[in-house]
Design an enzyme around this catalytic site. Structure first.
Site, PDB file in Angstrom:
ATOM      1  N   GLU A 120       0.829  -1.215   0.000  1.00  0.00           N
ATOM      2  CA  GLU A 120       0.000   0.000   0.000  1.00  0.00           C
ATOM      3  C   GLU A 120       0.861   1.261   0.000  1.00  0.00           C
ATOM      4  O   GLU A 120       0.346   2.356   0.244  1.00  0.00           O
ATOM      5  CB  GLU A 120      -0.944   0.023   1.212  1.00  0.00           C
ATOM      6  CG  GLU A 120      -1.891  -1.149   1.330  1.00  0.00           C
ATOM      7  CD  GLU A 120      -3.001  -1.176   0.265  1.00  0.00           C
ATOM      8  OE1 GLU A 120      -3.006  -0.298  -0.610  1.00  0.00           O
ATOM      9  OE2 GLU A 120      -3.820  -2.102   0.302  1.00  0.00           O
ATOM     10  N   HIS A 143      -3.201   2.042   8.356  1.00  0.00           N
ATOM     11  CA  HIS A 143      -4.235   1.233   7.695  1.00  0.00           C
ATOM     12  C   HIS A 143      -4.390  -0.076   8.444  1.00  0.00           C
ATOM     13  O   HIS A 143      -3.390  -0.726   8.787  1.00  0.00           O
ATOM     14  CB  HIS A 143      -3.836   0.957   6.239  1.00  0.00           C
ATOM     15  CG  HIS A 143      -4.620  -0.157   5.615  1.00  0.00           C
ATOM     16  ND1 HIS A 143      -5.993  -0.142   5.520  1.00  0.00           N
ATOM     17  CD2 HIS A 143      -4.228  -1.339   5.068  1.00  0.00           C
ATOM     18  CE1 HIS A 143      -6.404  -1.265   4.945  1.00  0.00           C
ATOM     19  NE2 HIS A 143      -5.352  -2.008   4.665  1.00  0.00           N
ATOM     20  N   HIS A 145      -7.554  -3.495   9.586  1.00  0.00           N
ATOM     21  CA  HIS A 145      -8.738  -4.251   9.154  1.00  0.00           C
ATOM     22  C   HIS A 145      -9.680  -4.518  10.338  1.00  0.00           C
ATOM     23  O   HIS A 145      -9.822  -5.678  10.765  1.00  0.00           O
ATOM     24  CB  HIS A 145      -8.307  -5.594   8.549  1.00  0.00           C
ATOM     25  CG  HIS A 145      -7.451  -5.508   7.319  1.00  0.00           C
ATOM     26  ND1 HIS A 145      -6.835  -6.610   6.752  1.00  0.00           N
ATOM     27  CD2 HIS A 145      -7.124  -4.457   6.530  1.00  0.00           C
ATOM     28  CE1 HIS A 145      -6.157  -6.235   5.670  1.00  0.00           C
ATOM     29  NE2 HIS A 145      -6.310  -4.929   5.524  1.00  0.00           N
ATOM     30  N   GLU A 174     -18.348  10.420  22.463  1.00  0.00           N
ATOM     31  CA  GLU A 174     -16.915  10.514  22.145  1.00  0.00           C
ATOM     32  C   GLU A 174     -16.643  10.362  20.654  1.00  0.00           C
ATOM     33  O   GLU A 174     -15.671  10.907  20.136  1.00  0.00           O
ATOM     34  CB  GLU A 174     -16.124   9.439  22.905  1.00  0.00           C
ATOM     35  CG  GLU A 174     -15.880   9.746  24.368  1.00  0.00           C
ATOM     36  CD  GLU A 174     -17.126   9.606  25.208  1.00  0.00           C
ATOM     37  OE1 GLU A 174     -18.103   8.981  24.738  1.00  0.00           O
ATOM     38  OE2 GLU A 174     -17.141  10.147  26.316  1.00  0.00           O
ATOM     39  N   HIS A 215     -12.722  -4.074   2.825  1.00  0.00           N
ATOM     40  CA  HIS A 215     -11.283  -4.238   2.984  1.00  0.00           C
ATOM     41  C   HIS A 215     -10.807  -3.728   4.353  1.00  0.00           C
ATOM     42  O   HIS A 215     -10.278  -4.509   5.145  1.00  0.00           O
ATOM     43  CB  HIS A 215     -10.556  -3.511   1.848  1.00  0.00           C
ATOM     44  CG  HIS A 215      -9.067  -3.560   1.953  1.00  0.00           C
ATOM     45  ND1 HIS A 215      -8.227  -3.272   0.917  1.00  0.00           N
ATOM     46  CD2 HIS A 215      -8.234  -3.842   3.000  1.00  0.00           C
ATOM     47  CE1 HIS A 215      -6.973  -3.389   1.289  1.00  0.00           C
ATOM     48  NE2 HIS A 215      -6.958  -3.732   2.560  1.00  0.00           N
TER      49      HIS A 215
END
Ligand code: 13P
Ligand code: ZN
Length: 271
Positions: A120, A143, A145, A174, A215
């Site tokens: 990425e 990044h 998952h 929050e 993703h």
């Protein structure tokens, strides 16, 4: 003459230790199956002029797109195929420090080992390049998952930025406070592709957190812990929402007024 040893740079090592800390959180939260997720941090301001001259330990690699705003910058990036649970144990065995060339067209690895950066990297660098070109002091791209946020991305209504933002904000106060710009959405694209990178950068015009359909999620920020906190808070809201649904009821959520009342108290941008 003794070669410069980056391990003697306490500011830099503090940042590397922070990366290890957050990598551990990603794993323990169950967001980092196998090599899922990646981290990049701009280290340029933490390195001395001597350290910046360290020789490359691999041949230059073309970026495929010119990145003028990060030309001459240095990043720690997790390695492709590397597991977050091992990044947590040894970031330099599972990632490397790269230098972007002065023309912004290529990069080379300068430390510690020739470990190929995350697939990425196009997304990460395009985002670093964009935020810097906007004068934003965001040094970090994270990044990962998160299971329940990805689950929501399998449901069409949640692929609308306003809808998913409204639902997740309304689960706990929050969330409105910690993620004030809400979530941008990128429809499914092949992981690691330039199309994914470009579509993500477009979402950064209005958001600091972007959901990749089916993703994962991505956050940009000045500080890695803050990026983690933003995703963690969204994941908490997604947990509450889905737990309520699994218990058989639609959660009521905070009202518009309850959400709006937070804006002046916490000095939030109006949305
Ligand atoms: P890398 O191992 O190349 O970082 O890929 C993991 C990932 O999450 C791709 O989106
Ligand atoms: Zn991913």
């Amino acid at each position: 003459m003794e070669l410069t040893n980056l391990r003697n740079n306490s500011a830099l090592m503090g940042e590397i230790n922070r990366i290890a800390e957050v990598a551990g959180y990603l794993w323990t939260n169950g967001w980092a199956e196998r090599n899922g997720g990646n981290i990049s941090v701009n280290l340029t301001d933490l390195m001395s002029e001597e350290e910046k001259q360290l020789p490359a330990i691999c041949a230059p690699i073309q970026l495929g797109e010119v990145m003028p705003a990060v030309a001459g910058h240095f990043f720690y990036v997790t390695g492709t195929g590397k597991r977050m649970r091992y990044v947590a144990q040894d970031p330099f065995d599972n990632g490397s420090i790269i230098r972007i060339a002065e023309d912004g067209k290529s990069y080379e690895i300068i430390a510690m080992q020739p470990i190929a950066p995350t697939s990425e990297l196009p997304s990460h660098l395009l985002m670093h390049n964009y935020v810097r070109s906007q004068g934003r002091d965001n040094r970090v791209v994270l990044h990962t998952h998160p299971t329940n946020i990805i689950a929501l991305s399998h449901c069409k209504p949640f692929l609308n930025s306003n809808h998913i933002t409204r639902v997740l904000w309304s689960m706990i106060p929050e969330c409105r406070i910690i993620v004030p710009k809400g979530i941008g959405i990128v429809p499914y694209e092949i992981p690691g592709s330039m199309d994914l990178a470009r579509a993500t950068v477009k979402q950064l015009e209005e958001h600091d957190v972007v959901l990749w359909e089916k993703h994962g999620i991505l956050a940009v920020g000045e500080d890695l812990i803050e990026c983690f906190d933003a995703i963690d808070t969204l994941a908490k809201s997604a947990d509450i929402y889905l737990n309520a649904r699994m218990a058989g009821f639609e959660p009521e959520g905070m009202t518009d007024k309850q959400l709006d009342d937070l804006v002046p108290v916490f000095n939030l941008p109006v949305k």
